[in-house]
Design a protein around this motif. Structure first.
Motif, PDB file in Angstrom:
ATOM      1  N   UNK A  84       0.838  -1.204   0.000  1.00 28.41           N
ATOM      2  CA  UNK A  84       0.000   0.000   0.000  1.00 28.41           C
ATOM      3  C   UNK A  84       0.870   1.251   0.000  1.00 28.41           C
ATOM      4  N   UNK A  85       0.435   2.233  -0.782  1.00 25.60           N
ATOM      5  CA  UNK A  85       1.104   3.520  -0.803  1.00 25.60           C
ATOM      6  C   UNK A  85       2.223   3.652  -1.804  1.00 25.60           C
ATOM      7  N   UNK A  86       2.611   2.536  -2.438  1.00 22.19           N
ATOM      8  CA  UNK A  86       3.707   2.599  -3.398  1.00 22.19           C
ATOM      9  C   UNK A  86       3.182   2.776  -4.818  1.00 22.19           C
ATOM     10  N   UNK A 111     -10.736   0.027  -6.100  1.00 19.58           N
ATOM     11  CA  UNK A 111     -10.568   0.905  -7.247  1.00 19.58           C
ATOM     12  C   UNK A 111      -9.423   1.896  -7.054  1.00 19.58           C
ATOM     13  N   UNK A 112      -8.710   2.132  -8.134  1.00 20.19           N
ATOM     14  CA  UNK A 112      -7.601   3.073  -8.126  1.00 20.19           C
ATOM     15  C   UNK A 112      -7.756   4.015  -9.307  1.00 20.19           C
ATOM     16  N   UNK A 113      -7.004   5.091  -9.307  1.00 16.05           N
ATOM     17  CA  UNK A 113      -6.978   6.013 -10.426  1.00 16.05           C
ATOM     18  C   UNK A 113      -5.767   5.709 -11.292  1.00 16.05           C
ATOM     19  N   UNK A 124      -1.197   4.565  -7.494  1.00 22.05           N
ATOM     20  CA  UNK A 124      -0.705   4.363  -6.135  1.00 22.05           C
ATOM     21  C   UNK A 124      -1.496   3.217  -5.525  1.00 22.05           C
ATOM     22  N   UNK A 125      -0.785   2.216  -5.009  1.00 20.24           N
ATOM     23  CA  UNK A 125      -1.451   1.052  -4.433  1.00 20.24           C
ATOM     24  C   UNK A 125      -2.329   1.475  -3.259  1.00 20.24           C
ATOM     25  N   UNK A 825       5.003   8.241  -5.002  1.00 18.12           N
ATOM     26  CA  UNK A 825       4.288   7.487  -3.988  1.00 18.12           C
ATOM     27  C   UNK A 825       4.152   8.240  -2.686  1.00 18.12           C
ATOM     28  N   UNK A 826       3.612   7.542  -1.695  1.00 17.84           N
ATOM     29  CA  UNK A 826       3.397   8.136  -0.376  1.00 17.84           C
ATOM     30  C   UNK A 826       4.706   8.118   0.404  1.00 17.84           C
TER      31      UNK A 826
END
Length: 829
Positions: A84-86, A111-113, A124-125, A825-826
């Motif tokens: 997550x976040x990568x 869902x992601x963009x 972004x995961x 990423x985050x």
């Protein structure tokens, strides 16, 4: 192929609940594009398949389209895994046919963009609690609309720290992990409200009511929409509200501070006063992730010790805060020594007045004081014979100007609270609420939260129907941990109210102030500081209280009466946004204030950490620790606790000192700043990141101050432990305590600051992709007065950031750094 390495990225919202964003037409749109082959060819092959659902696409194609050959050959790349976040890059390949067009879409999973077009897109995961597959489809079609599709699966696991630890160092730069970029934000002296010339940084600058102040400390991001209204989700435009705690006096003046004949010059003192307080500055993200701040935004604002403020809550109107400026005790001027902070869900900042006592000239007036007053003044440390910077000695050109006279808190013979400034110290030590979006509203001092050396005031989890709480440390050795519980249960609709300070009145002006008592068995209790309860009465031998206003003005004395647990310098609080557990930094203590036989379970260590090559003894708890508590709710009167992490060098005794098993990748000393990632992105969900900042003297023989990031477990994940402490004469004593699980690889050093700085202040944009960090007082060692040389500073940061060096006479400046991850990423993941 599926690429999990760095890439450019333009995603600006880390919320996992995004709509699917396809980069080509939908199936319905394709059905509308049933043109003849001639029309298709005339349009250059643009009316072709997106990545949708395989064979069903064929049904949407015109049956008269001529078959010109085999469909393209496509590949979506190999399956892959990430956290997550990568940032994930999807790259498809397509061969065969003419005028190929390609597109990606998501088939399943959270869902992601998707950002990008054609063969390559990124995302972004999302945040997940367990390994979760996300399926994506890559499609290609030639000019005759013959499609081919392929799928790939990206398995996303929960968030994990995603960088290699930064090595300890003593460089004059901000060092961050590989794959990150540092930008410099607003610096000491930068103009922000117009009317101020460019900063020369040679000690001749003036007009600091229109410039960034000194010693930038805690900061907070408040989002702005494109039209300039409050927008809690905005990650590309917003306001940073930052405290300005103190000054490097020497660097503010051309040849250092002066005091001819024991009198400070008016221009010097005014500059120093105006360098304190709070700033509100607009920031925005531009092309290529370049961040800038506006020097002309209508939101920009300085709040200094001279800014009018109002008092709210039980102390408003009390005789204890009446002065010649406010004979009714409902108003005052300014805020000072603002250290940590807090916030409210209705969109305001809580700034906290910490070490305010030393600014006042006071001693020598005992005969004109009552016994109660002397007890109070002594307990809060208002005892200086001159005041920290001698501001009260100024003889202003305007003889009626009380800007400087107010810092002389001596009671005059025959005087009263409204003829001299005896009560001016009682106007400080409060939590102050500021509406960053509305500069027409005066800051409000919320007296129900008590008068302390407030380090911070962080809110617990807000739950509809439950009374909210704020948690506070009193930053001095052997002081206490507090919480304030509102009388009013939380109503979620109040988060969007337009009169934000009125909502503050609702929740912050009436409630109960509590102080913490820690028991040896890992339990604890909150004791109410209420007049008439728990020995807080007019009959108290420690201090005879008159009413609740007296209790709140003298909250430390009330906490003494109820037997609160003295702590090893309690500073920042932070609340885990998932579990609600409260973390508190205990920066350090010394052998004088907590001797070998003075430890307890919550403050258990007494040892020596020799400093420098000479091995100078540092007995006590010079490296500090971080304690945490777990409650059933913010209204709870009991809790359980343990110690999350003990500061220590990796080389210190693992049995009795380095109790958290720290290594070269995560050893630290003197934790101070503390902050959890925002719950609007993966860094604050499931298992949130905890950011730890240091304000250290004990370990600076090895490294500059630093910032680490961890993923804590929870209270009770360790167990009981008994250690053996050692005193200066070789004596020993045992102490039982409660220790959390060793952090191990779930704690890493993320940043090391420049020479002689403190790392203090941290927040991110809501999407977690931009981190703002305060760098305070670089080069402070050469800023002492007298004796320091402002033209031979020991640090040249931030000028040194680009190359590691700068001109020998370039003066250092406190500043904000802006940190982004190169792959978009985050930060931290």
């Amino acid at each position: 192929m599926t690429n999990l390495t760095e890439t450019g990225f333009g995603y600006t919202d880390g919320d996992v609940d995004q709509n699917i964003h396809n980069t080509g037409p939908s199936l319905n749109e394709l059905a509308d594009l049933r043109y003849s082959r001639r029309q298709t060819l005339q349009r250059g092959g643009t009316a072709i398949v997106a990545a949708t659902m395989g064979g069903s696409v064929l049904a949407a194609c015109d049956s008269k389209v001529e078959d010109t050959g085999p469909a393209p050959t496509v590949s979506a790349g190999a399956n892959a895994a990430t956290n997550s976040g990568r940032t994930v890059t999807l790259t498809g390949t397509a061969t065969g046919g003419a005028s190929l067009a390609t597109a990606w879409s998501q088939v399943s999973g959270p869902t992601v963009t998707l950002t990008g077009t054609g063969n390559t897109v990124t995302f972004v995961a999302p945040s997940v609690a367990a390994a979760t597959p996300l399926v994506f489809q890559f499609a290609a079609a030639d000019a005759s609309n013959k499609p081919s599709v392929a799928q790939t699966t990206i398995t996303v696991s929960p968030a994990a720290i995603g960088f290699a630890a930064v090595a300890k160092n003593k460089n004059d730069v901000v060092t961050v992990p590989a794959g990150y970029t540092v930008q410099i934000g607003a610096r000491l002296g930068d103009p922000i409200t117009g009317g101020a010339a460019a900063y020369k940084n040679d000690g001749t600058d003036a007009g600091f009511a229109n410039r960034i102040g000194d010693h930038g400390d805690a900061l907070y991001w408040f989002g702005l929409s494109s039209t300039g209204t409050r927008d809690e989700t905005s990650s590309i435009r917003g306001l940073i509200v930052q405290n300005h705690e103190n000054i490097n006096q020497q660097y503010l003046h051309a040849a250092g501070a002066s005091q001819p004949g024991g009198v400070r010059p008016e221009t010097e003192a005014l500059k120093e006063i105006e360098c304190h307080g709070v700033s509100v500055v607009e920031y925005s993200e531009g092309a290529n992730r370049a961040w800038t701040f506006s020097s002309t935004s209508t939101f920009n604002r300085r709040i200094t010790p001279n800014t009018p403020v109002v008092f709210n809550g039980p102390v408003a109107g009390s005789d204890l805060i009446k002065t010649p400026y406010s004979t009714t005790g409902v108003a005052g001027r300014g805020t000072i020594n603002n250290c940590a902070n807090g916030y409210t869900p209705w969109g305001t900042l809580l700034t906290c007045e910490e070490n305010w006592a030393g600014y006042f000239r006071r001693s020598g007036d005992n005969a004109a004081r009552t016994a109660k007053e002397l007890t109070s003044l002594s307990r809060y440390g208002v005892t200086s014979s001159s005041g920290s910077y001698g501001w009260s000695t100024v003889v202003p050109a305007d003889g009626t100007n009380t800007t400087f006279r107010r810092w002389d808190a001596r009671a005059t013979t025959g005087g009263t609270a409204t003829t001299d400034w005896r009560n001016e110290p009682n106007q400080f030590g409060w939590v102050v609420e500021i509406d960053p979006y509305d500069k027409s509203k005066a800051p409000r001092k919320r007296t129900a939260l008590g008068r302390l050396g407030h380090e911070g005031c962080w809110p617990g989890k807000f739950v509809a129907g439950t009374k909210p709480a704020w948690y506070m440390g009193d930053d001095s050795r052997r002081e206490y941990m507090y919480k304030f519980v509102s009388n009013t249960a939380w109503a979620a609709a109040d988060a969007t109210a337009t009169d934000r300070l009125a909502i503050g009145d609702k929740y912050l002006d009436a409630g109960t102030l509590y102080v913490a008592k820690f028991a040896a068995d890992g339990t604890g209790s909150w004791v109410a500081l209420v007049f008439g309860q728990n020995g807080i009465t007019a009959a108290s031998a420690i201090y005879p209280f008159a009413d609740q206003a007296d209790v709140l003005v003298n909250a430390r004395l009330a906490a003494d009466v109820v037997g609160a647990t003295p702590m090893d310098r309690p500073e920042w609080t932070a609340v885990n946004p998932v579990t609600g557990e409260v973390y508190l930094t205990l920066t350090n203590n010394n052998a004088t204030l907590r001797p070998l036989n003075g430890t307890d379970a919550a403050n258990p260590r007494h040892y020596n950490d020799p400093f420098g090559t000479a091995g100078t003894a540092q007995f006590g708890n010079p490296n500090g620790h971080i304690i945490r508590i777990k409650e059933t709710s913010t209204e709870s009167l009991t809790f359980t606790w343990d110690i999350y992490a003990f500061g220590a060098g990796a080389d210190l005794d693992a049995t009795n000192i380095n109790l958290s098993g720290l290594t070269a990748d995560n050893d630290f000393s003197s934790p101070d700043g503390l902050w959890f990632g925002r719950s609007s992105n993966a860094s604050g969900l499931v298992k949130p990141l905890l950011w730890i900042q240091t304000d250290d003297g004990a370990y600076t023989d090895v490294t500059n101050c630093m910032m680490l990031v961890g993923q804590p477990g929870g209270v009770g994940d360790g167990g009981a432990r008994t250690i053996t402490n050692t005193g200066a004469g070789g004596a020993t004593a045992t102490q039982a305590t409660r220790i959390g699980a060793a952090p191990g690889a779930n704690l890493k050093r993320f940043l090391v600051g420049p020479v002689e700085c403190e790392i203090t202040g941290v927040d991110s944009t809501p999407d977690g992709r931009t981190l703002f960090v305060g760098i305070q007082h670089p080069g402070e060692g050469a800023a002492t007065f007298p004796g320091g040389n402002p033209n031979a500073p020991t640090s040249h940061w931030p000028d040194s950031q680009a190359t590691g060096t700068a001109g020998a006479t370039v003066r250092p400046r406190s500043a904000i750094v802006i940190i982004t991850k190169n792959d978009g990423g985050i930060v931290g993941l």
